[in-house]
Scaffold this motif. Structure first.
Motif, short mmCIF file in Angstrom:
data_model
loop_
_atom_site.label_atom_id
_atom_site.label_comp_id
_atom_site.label_asym_id
_atom_site.label_seq_id
_atom_site.Cartn_x
_atom_site.Cartn_y
_atom_site.Cartn_z
N PHE A 5 13.25 -0.39 -3.04
CA PHE A 5 11.80 -0.50 -3.18
C PHE A 5 11.31 0.21 -4.42
O PHE A 5 10.43 -0.28 -5.13
CB PHE A 5 11.10 0.05 -1.94
N ARG A 6 11.86 1.37 -4.69
CA ARG A 6 11.42 2.13 -5.87
C ARG A 6 11.67 1.33 -7.14
O ARG A 6 10.88 1.34 -8.07
CB ARG A 6 12.19 3.45 -5.95
N ILE A 51 12.05 -2.06 -7.37
CA ILE A 51 11.23 -3.27 -7.39
C ILE A 51 9.79 -2.94 -7.76
O ILE A 51 9.16 -3.62 -8.56
CB ILE A 51 11.24 -3.97 -6.01
N LYS A 52 9.27 -1.89 -7.16
CA LYS A 52 7.84 -1.58 -7.30
C LYS A 52 7.53 -0.69 -8.50
O LYS A 52 6.45 -0.15 -8.59
CB LYS A 52 7.33 -0.88 -6.03
N LYS A 53 8.45 -0.51 -9.37
CA LYS A 53 8.24 0.40 -10.49
C LYS A 53 7.11 -0.05 -11.39
O LYS A 53 6.98 -1.21 -11.69
CB LYS A 53 9.53 0.51 -11.31
N PHE A 56 4.91 3.36 -3.31
CA PHE A 56 5.23 2.08 -3.93
C PHE A 56 3.98 1.39 -4.46
O PHE A 56 4.04 0.53 -5.32
CB PHE A 56 5.95 1.17 -2.92
N LYS A 57 2.82 1.75 -3.84
CA LYS A 57 1.56 1.18 -4.33
C LYS A 57 0.94 2.08 -5.40
O LYS A 57 -0.22 1.94 -5.73
CB LYS A 57 0.58 1.04 -3.16
N HIS A 58 1.74 3.02 -5.85
CA HIS A 58 1.31 3.97 -6.89
C HIS A 58 0.06 4.73 -6.49
O HIS A 58 -0.81 4.99 -7.31
CB HIS A 58 1.13 3.25 -8.23
N SER A 94 5.21 3.90 1.96
CA SER A 94 4.45 2.79 1.39
C SER A 94 3.57 3.23 0.23
O SER A 94 3.58 2.58 -0.82
CB SER A 94 3.64 2.10 2.49
N HIS A 116 15.05 2.60 0.41
CA HIS A 116 14.00 3.28 -0.33
C HIS A 116 14.20 3.08 -1.83
O HIS A 116 13.27 2.79 -2.58
CB HIS A 116 14.00 4.76 0.04
#
Lengths: 209, 329
Positions: free
Chosen positions: B324-325, B327-329, A104-106, A101, B321
């Protein structure tokens, strides 16, 4: 990307070892699958060729393993593998949370890489078990199969060779899984290709972590 | 070496796992040898001496009634018989004239005799209770489905494989696998490695056995240890020897069929093979060419599935994984 953010991570001997090992393991997995699932209707390569290549590269990877083993004894590289058991679960947990997690939240990595720390705790556990359990296990069982007279004939009415071969192929399977995950994790970074470049040129860019 | 597994002892010793007919074959042999069905040495009937005087020698002599002189001639090599093989065959107690006309007792043989139809196996054995165990009718039925019969018809008789003079029911009387295999394969080889006999049946060019099977490593070893019919016939549960030779496309090719199920057998043979080779060939060479890899996963369906599951889970984990990587970039 300033030059200060780059550290010399992988000494030349390690990179040579890694290169040979990578090539060797890939060929071993490919030829191994070929033998295990030998079937002339679906033939990836000639059976005899697969056997010979598997034997040759098995020996090569074994000799190469000595380079890794001795290299780690003689140089300071060994310090990266030192694993403190105390609080290990907690540290592993942190790393898992980061991978599932945090990243993804950097958020910041819990164990950023530095001159002192080349591997995060998860990597440490994975590399330790692969390099000091699975691979030596494969080498042992592989050599035993090359010299079958060294194998105990019977273990509780099981054929010793049979057990050795099962162990060998099971470890091979685990290493294959490791390889897939290893390649994927290596693509995590600022740029997916970064880590692959580092293991070739030796320099690691830590600014991204 | 993906998806390797460990077989449980239960699987290894479970007799239901011996479904592969190669194993069934070995199984039957051992049963037969335990129950002691053995061929007894049968002495040949003395009447045969008359025929054998000529039919076992390179030359023969006869009284020429025209010149009234004793003539010595060469015997047709294909008509020279092996007395011992005849005596140990299933029909070893027969008189020659039980099957052949008694007119053969005179020489020169009457030319008309060539036209004499000879009994087939079924003529004598068909419907006979005494030989029920061999299931002749069932064999005939199966044989008529085989490629040989389909392509060549009646000219392909039982005798083309089973020489009525010498046939032995080896798989019932011998306990040596190598002997059974040798005897059985010789039936096929006598034709498939012999142009003359082959052309009795077919005008086509005979394919070379070792070329056809060049995909099979250790061909010679295989041909010494498994019968041709192991790969070329379909199993019929009720028959100990299936006679339905399938078209070549349906021949067994899958190594794992035999190698995973017989791994115990093969494992014990590895060592022997290996050591033998090493003393006879160069050292380094044999280490590199070492064949100690047991072919075929030690396939246990459960463990096979577990390893596939692990593999798929690893891939799925990576896939999720990765999504998600992105999408959340």
């Amino acid at each position: 990307m300033s030059s200060e953010s780059k550290i010399y991570f992988y000494p030349i001997w390690l990179r040579i070892w890694h290169g040979i090992n990578a090539l060797g393991i890939l060929i071993l997995i490919f030829t191994g699958i070929n033998m295990q699932y030998s079937n002339p209707n679906f033939k990836l390569m000639d059976f005899e060729l697969a056997v010979n290549l598997h034997n040759i590269f098995g020996i090569l990877v074994s000799v190469n393993y000595l380079l890794f083993f001795i290299g780690n004894i003689l140089t300071t590289n060994k310090k990266y593998y030192r694993l403190k058991l105390k609080g290990l679960t907690k540290r592993l947990k942190l790393q898992v949370i980061y991978y599932t997690s945090g990243m993804f939240k950097h958020q910041q990595a819990p164990f950023p890489l530095s001159e002192k720390r080349k591997f995060n705790p998860m990597q440490k556990v994975a590399y330790l078990s692969v390099m000091y359990l699975f691979v030596p296990g494969l080498i042992f069982t592989g050599l035993a199969l090359l010299f079958p007279e060294t194998i105990i004939e019977e273990v509780y009415s099981f054929s010793g060779i049979f057990l050795t071969a099962v162990l060998h192929s099971s470890l091979g399977f685990l290493v294959s899984i490791f390889l897939i995950v290893h390649l994927y994790v290596a693509s995590i970074g600022k740029n997916p290709a970064d880590n692959f470049k580092s293991i070739v040129n030796g320099y690691h860019d830590i600014s991204g972590h | 070496m993906l998806e390797s597994e460990i077989r449980t002892p239960a699987f290894l010793f479970n007799s239901r796992a011996m479904r592969s007919y190669f194993q069934l074959f070995v199984f039957i042999i051992s049963i037969c040898s335990i129950s002691g069905i053995k061929a007894q040495e049968k002495p040949m009937t003395p009447e045969n001496e008359l025929c054998l005087k000529c039919h076992t020698n390179q030359t023969f002599t006869f009284q020429n009634t025209l010149t009234d002189a004793e003539d010595k001639r060469m015997m047709n090599p294909l008509y020279i018989m092996n007395k011992d093989h005849f005596a140990s065959g299933v029909h070893g107690k027969f008189k020659c004239t039980d099957c052949h006309s008694s007119d053969y007792e005179t020489y020169p043989h009457n030319a008309e005799l060539k036209l004499e139809p000879l009994s087939t196996c079924l003529d004598c054995h068909g419907g006979d209770e005494q030989y029920a165990a061999y299931q002749f009718e069932k064999i005939d039925e199966e044989f008529q489905k085989s490629v040989h019969f389909q392509k060549s018809g009646e000219s392909f008789t039982c005798s083309k494989c089973h020489d009525q003079h010498y046939y032995q029911a080896k798989s019932r009387t011998s306990s040596e696998v190598s002997e059974i295999v040798g005897f059985s394969n010789e039936m096929c080889m006598s034709c498939h490695s012999n142009n003359n006999k082959f052309h009795l049946i077919s005008d086509e060019i005979k394919p070379e056995l070792n070329k056809i099977h060049d995909w099979l490593p250790n061909q010679e070893l295989h041909f010494r240890n498994i019968r041709c019919i192991e790969c070329h016939t379909e199993v019929v549960d009720s028959l100990s020897v299936s006679h339905n030779i399938l078209p070549k496309e349906q021949a067994l090719r899958n190594c794992v069929e035999c190698h995973s199920k017989n791994s115990m057998l093969i494992a014990s043979l590895y060592k022997y093979e290996n050591l033998q080779n090493r003393t006879s060939e160069g050292k380094l060479n044999t280490i590199i060419a070492n064949k100690s890899y047991v072919i075929g996963a030690y396939q246990n369906p459960l463990l096979n599935n577990i390893s596939i599951l692990i593999f798929l889970m690893a891939l799925a984990g990576i896939g999720i994984h990765l999504i998600f990587r992105i999408i959340k970039k």
